[in-house]
Design a protein around this motif. Structure first.
Motif, PDB file in Angstrom:
ATOM      1  N   VAL A 167      24.701  58.222  68.823  1.00 46.14           N
ATOM      2  CA  VAL A 167      25.073  58.069  67.417  1.00 46.14           C
ATOM      3  C   VAL A 167      23.814  58.005  66.561  1.00 46.14           C
ATOM      4  CG1 VAL A 167      26.313  56.660  65.741  1.00 46.14           C
ATOM      5  CG2 VAL A 167      27.148  56.802  68.097  1.00 46.14           C
ATOM      6  N   GLN A 168      23.715  58.895  65.584  1.00 50.83           N
ATOM      7  CA  GLN A 168      22.536  58.937  64.717  1.00 50.83           C
ATOM      8  C   GLN A 168      22.957  58.970  63.247  1.00 50.83           C
ATOM      9  OE1 GLN A 168      19.958  62.308  65.375  1.00 50.83           O
ATOM     10  NE2 GLN A 168      18.388  61.549  63.984  1.00 50.83           N
ATOM     11  N   PRO A 169      22.924  57.822  62.544  1.00 54.20           N
ATOM     12  CA  PRO A 169      23.173  57.841  61.102  1.00 54.20           C
ATOM     13  C   PRO A 169      22.061  58.628  60.411  1.00 54.20           C
ATOM     14  CG  PRO A 169      23.336  55.616  62.010  1.00 54.20           C
ATOM     15  CD  PRO A 169      22.696  56.461  63.058  1.00 54.20           C
ATOM     16  N   LEU A 170      22.413  59.493  59.463  1.00 55.36           N
ATOM     17  CA  LEU A 170      21.422  60.351  58.824  1.00 55.36           C
ATOM     18  C   LEU A 170      21.050  59.894  57.419  1.00 55.36           C
ATOM     19  CD1 LEU A 170      22.617  63.871  60.055  1.00 55.36           C
ATOM     20  CD2 LEU A 170      20.886  62.358  61.048  1.00 55.36           C
ATOM     21  N   PHE A 171      22.007  59.835  56.505  1.00 52.86           N
ATOM     22  CA  PHE A 171      21.715  59.361  55.150  1.00 52.86           C
ATOM     23  C   PHE A 171      23.005  58.965  54.455  1.00 52.86           C
ATOM     24  CE2 PHE A 171      22.151  63.980  54.985  1.00 52.86           C
ATOM     25  CZ  PHE A 171      22.997  64.208  53.901  1.00 52.86           C
ATOM     26  N   GLU A 172      22.839  58.168  53.390  1.00 46.85           N
ATOM     27  CA  GLU A 172      23.986  57.679  52.639  1.00 46.85           C
ATOM     28  C   GLU A 172      24.270  58.561  51.431  1.00 46.85           C
ATOM     29  OE1 GLU A 172      23.330  53.565  51.699  1.00 46.85           O
ATOM     30  OE2 GLU A 172      22.905  53.023  53.796  1.00 46.85           O
ATOM     31  N   VAL A 173      25.536  58.545  50.987  1.00 46.54           N
ATOM     32  CA  VAL A 173      25.975  59.359  49.853  1.00 46.54           C
ATOM     33  C   VAL A 173      26.792  58.473  48.912  1.00 46.54           C
ATOM     34  CG1 VAL A 173      27.273  61.391  49.110  1.00 46.54           C
ATOM     35  CG2 VAL A 173      26.050  61.426  51.305  1.00 46.54           C
ATOM     36  N   GLY A 174      26.445  58.461  47.643  1.00 47.67           N
ATOM     37  CA  GLY A 174      27.145  57.641  46.664  1.00 47.67           C
ATOM     38  C   GLY A 174      28.459  58.252  46.217  1.00 47.67           C
ATOM     39  N   PRO A 175      29.323  57.483  45.584  1.00 47.46           N
ATOM     40  CA  PRO A 175      30.638  57.956  45.139  1.00 47.46           C
ATOM     41  C   PRO A 175      30.573  59.134  44.167  1.00 47.46           C
ATOM     42  CG  PRO A 175      30.535  55.558  45.066  1.00 47.46           C
ATOM     43  CD  PRO A 175      29.140  56.035  45.311  1.00 47.46           C
ATOM     44  N   GLY A 176      29.496  59.220  43.391  1.00 46.59           N
ATOM     45  CA  GLY A 176      29.398  60.267  42.385  1.00 46.59           C
ATOM     46  C   GLY A 176      29.315  61.677  42.928  1.00 46.59           C
ATOM     47  N   ALA A 177      29.104  61.812  44.232  1.00 45.71           N
ATOM     48  CA  ALA A 177      29.024  63.145  44.841  1.00 45.71           C
ATOM     49  C   ALA A 177      30.402  63.759  45.057  1.00 45.71           C
ATOM     50  CB  ALA A 177      28.281  63.067  46.174  1.00 45.71           C
ATOM     51  N   PHE A 178      31.463  62.981  44.772  1.00 42.71           N
ATOM     52  CA  PHE A 178      32.832  63.433  45.042  1.00 42.71           C
ATOM     53  C   PHE A 178      33.673  63.451  43.768  1.00 42.71           C
ATOM     54  CE2 PHE A 178      31.184  61.133  48.692  1.00 42.71           C
ATOM     55  CZ  PHE A 178      31.468  61.955  49.758  1.00 42.71           C
ATOM     56  N   LYS A 179      34.719  64.259  43.805  1.00 43.53           N
ATOM     57  CA  LYS A 179      35.769  64.229  42.778  1.00 43.53           C
ATOM     58  C   LYS A 179      37.109  64.223  43.492  1.00 43.53           C
ATOM     59  CE  LYS A 179      33.401  66.267  38.847  1.00 43.53           C
ATOM     60  NZ  LYS A 179      33.417  67.316  37.806  1.00 43.53           N
ATOM     61  N   PRO A 180      37.954  63.223  43.255  1.00 50.51           N
ATOM     62  CA  PRO A 180      37.634  61.995  42.513  1.00 50.51           C
ATOM     63  C   PRO A 180      36.648  61.130  43.297  1.00 50.51           C
ATOM     64  CG  PRO A 180      39.751  61.778  43.588  1.00 50.51           C
ATOM     65  CD  PRO A 180      39.326  63.202  43.809  1.00 50.51           C
ATOM     66  N   ALA A 181      35.923  60.280  42.568  1.00 49.70           N
ATOM     67  CA  ALA A 181      34.939  59.414  43.213  1.00 49.70           C
ATOM     68  C   ALA A 181      35.645  58.316  43.998  1.00 49.70           C
ATOM     69  CB  ALA A 181      34.022  58.790  42.161  1.00 49.70           C
ATOM     70  N   PRO A 182      35.322  58.158  45.274  1.00 51.62           N
ATOM     71  CA  PRO A 182      35.928  57.064  46.059  1.00 51.62           C
ATOM     72  C   PRO A 182      35.365  55.724  45.607  1.00 51.62           C
ATOM     73  CG  PRO A 182      34.217  58.149  47.331  1.00 51.62           C
ATOM     74  CD  PRO A 182      34.370  58.946  46.064  1.00 51.62           C
ATOM     75  N   LYS A 183      35.988  54.647  46.051  1.00 47.28           N
ATOM     76  CA  LYS A 183      35.547  53.309  45.673  1.00 47.28           C
ATOM     77  C   LYS A 183      34.547  52.724  46.666  1.00 47.28           C
ATOM     78  CE  LYS A 183      39.910  52.304  43.301  1.00 47.28           C
ATOM     79  NZ  LYS A 183      41.103  51.416  43.229  1.00 47.28           N
ATOM     80  N   VAL A 184      34.136  53.541  47.622  1.00 46.80           N
ATOM     81  CA  VAL A 184      33.202  53.079  48.652  1.00 46.80           C
ATOM     82  C   VAL A 184      32.052  54.069  48.793  1.00 46.80           C
ATOM     83  CG1 VAL A 184      34.980  51.858  49.963  1.00 46.80           C
ATOM     84  CG2 VAL A 184      34.520  54.269  50.461  1.00 46.80           C
TER      85      VAL A 184
END
Length: 283
Positions: A167-184
């Motif tokens: 398991v290799q976590p790569l990077f995080e992504v904020g809600p603004g990258a999506f439509k609709p924006a998720p709450k997490v």
């Protein structure tokens, strides 16, 4: 990106469409697709990631449940004759059916949060035909996948994922990258199936039962949490401190307990546990 009058994200499918070009580019760089890879995308949505992968790999196959998205994808990518769409529920889809010439699959996807954990377990059960997986998941899920003994997020999901994969976590992504924006917040994770399992259990289902039973009572000591399966004396005979909590044991420890339970035939009357590890919660 969803346009006015176009397809609207459906809550029942857990749809959050990725639209940030910078994030998409970073995901594709992390995947590093090649023209001859056996690429499969789960839940392509409106095709934001699909478009970038197809530009490199015109043989991409996708699995999409929302039938209203099928014509959108067919129209958008009509100039890719080898692009294949499988209208199916990924939770029940036989991914091994996509293997040709023995070439292992490279699976990618922005997975709906509401089915991400059961879908991961479904894919792990078919890990023998998978080269690697790159997924966008809820940040908390990725943290649980990667957690080690003693960490707050350590539990069933991490143990069973690490049983099958690196398991290799790569990077995080904020809600603004999506439509609709998720709450997490979200995160990208790379899962690479082990060429040979580092801790091979004698019976995989028994391991599932032991891990599930332990973490159903994760705040209790092992002698109490696993009391229905093994005694304190039996745990001690395996070199395991029965006064520890489940979160303190390594994958190797759980495999040792499972092998003992399997050897003793202690689960002969237990129900089938093949699908018991699908919940995100470890409590």
């Amino acid at each position: 990106m969803s346009k006015k009058g176009g397809h609207q994200a459906r809550k029942r499918f857990g749809q959050n469409f990725l639209h940030d070009p910078g994030v998409i580019e970073r995901i594709v760089r992390s995947i590093s697709p090649r023209a001859d890879d056996a690429m499969v995308e789960i839940g392509p949505g409106l095709g934001a990631l699909t478009e970038e992968i197809l530009a490199v790999n015109p043989h991409l196959q996708v699995v999409e449940l929302d039938r209203d998205l099928i014509p959108v994808l067919r129209t958008k990518f009509f100039n890719y004759p080898d692009f294949r769409i499988h209208e199916a529920d990924a939770l029940r889809f036989d991914f091994s059916s996509l293997v040709t010439d023995g070439k292992p699959l490279r699976i990618v996807g922005n997975l709906p949060y509401n089915i991400s954990t059961p879908l991961i377990f479904h894919l792990l059960s078919q890990s023998g035909v998978v080269k690697d997986m790159h997924f966008m998941l809820q940040k908390e899920v990725v943290q649980r996948m990667a957690a080690g003994p003693g960490e707050n997020n350590y539990g069933r999901l991490g143990i069973m994922t690490q049983y099958f994969c690196k398991v290799q976590p790569l990077f995080e992504v904020g809600p603004g990258a999506f439509k609709p924006a998720p709450k997490v917040d979200s995160a990208i994770v790379r899962l690479v199936p082990h060429e040979s399992l580092p801790h091979l259990a004698k019976d995989h289902k028994t391991l599932q039962v032991v891990v599930r039973t332990a973490f159903n009572a994760r705040r209790k000591t092992l002698r109490k949490a696993l009391g229905t399966l093994v005694s304190a004396e039996q745990l001690q005979s395996l070199g395991i401190n029965d006064g520890l909590r489940p979160e303190n044991l390594s994958l190797a420890d759980f495999v040792a307990i499972a092998d003992f339970v399997a050897d003793q035939g202690l689960l002969q009357d237990a129900p089938d546990a093949a699908n018991d590890d699908t919940g995100v919660s470890d409590d």
